[in-house]
Write a protein that holds these residues in place. Structure first.
Motif: not given
Length: 160
Positions: A69-97
């Motif tokens: 899990a730690a390795l996966g989360l570290m890789i996530n940080q790298i991917i998220g930094g390179i390929f930023y994808r906005p949260r869906p509620y910022t670009v689509l109508p969404a029900h936030l729970l």
């Protein structure tokens, strides 16, 4: 082709997230799952570490899963930094729970952590079938989309 995949991605998000707000039981269930899945896994790892007949086997499995899990989360940080994808509620109508953050939507830390823990424990424990852990990881990923804070990744790459 990429535009078609983006449209499919948005349609699936809107369908899954559109289910929220319809049946209060499901809203509470998926909200709880989306918020507390990490705590559930952490409590399970603590249980493995301190209790059980096969302490050594359990401890090795818990350690392996935590490292995965730690390795996966570290890789996530790298991917998220390179390929930023906005949260869906910022670009689509969404029900936030659940409360939201402004960090990258993809890859999902919750889904990555859940699958890494499930696969890290898979086949290592005799008292809990691997299918249950994997089903819980799928449930976590679904719950995060249902709650409006994630969407499934578009084939072909992140982003809209």
């Amino acid at each position: 082709m990429f535009a078609l995949l983006q449209k499919l991605d948005a349609t699936l998000f809107e369908f899954i997230n559109g289910l929220s707000g319809e049946i209060p039981f499901f809203d509470h269930f998926f909200r709880f799952t989306a918020l507390y899945s990490s705590t559930i896994f952490a409590l399970y790892l603590v249980r493995l570490w301190f209790w059980g007949k096969e302490k050594e086997l359990n401890r090795r499995a818990a350690l392996r899963a935590t490292l995965a899990a730690a390795l996966g989360l570290m890789i996530n940080q790298i991917i998220g930094g390179i390929f930023y994808r906005p949260r869906p509620y910022t670009v689509l109508p969404a029900h936030l729970l659940i409360p939201h953050t402004g960090d990258a939507s993809f890859p999902s830390d919750h889904a990555t952590g859940s699958f890494a823990l499930a696969f890290g424990l898979k086949g290592r424990l005799r008292h809990l079938p691997a299918g249950i852990l994997l089903a819980f990881a799928v449930l976590v990923a679904f719950a995060r989309v249902y709650a409006g804070v994630h969407q499934r990744p578009a084939a072909g790459g992140p982003g809209f």
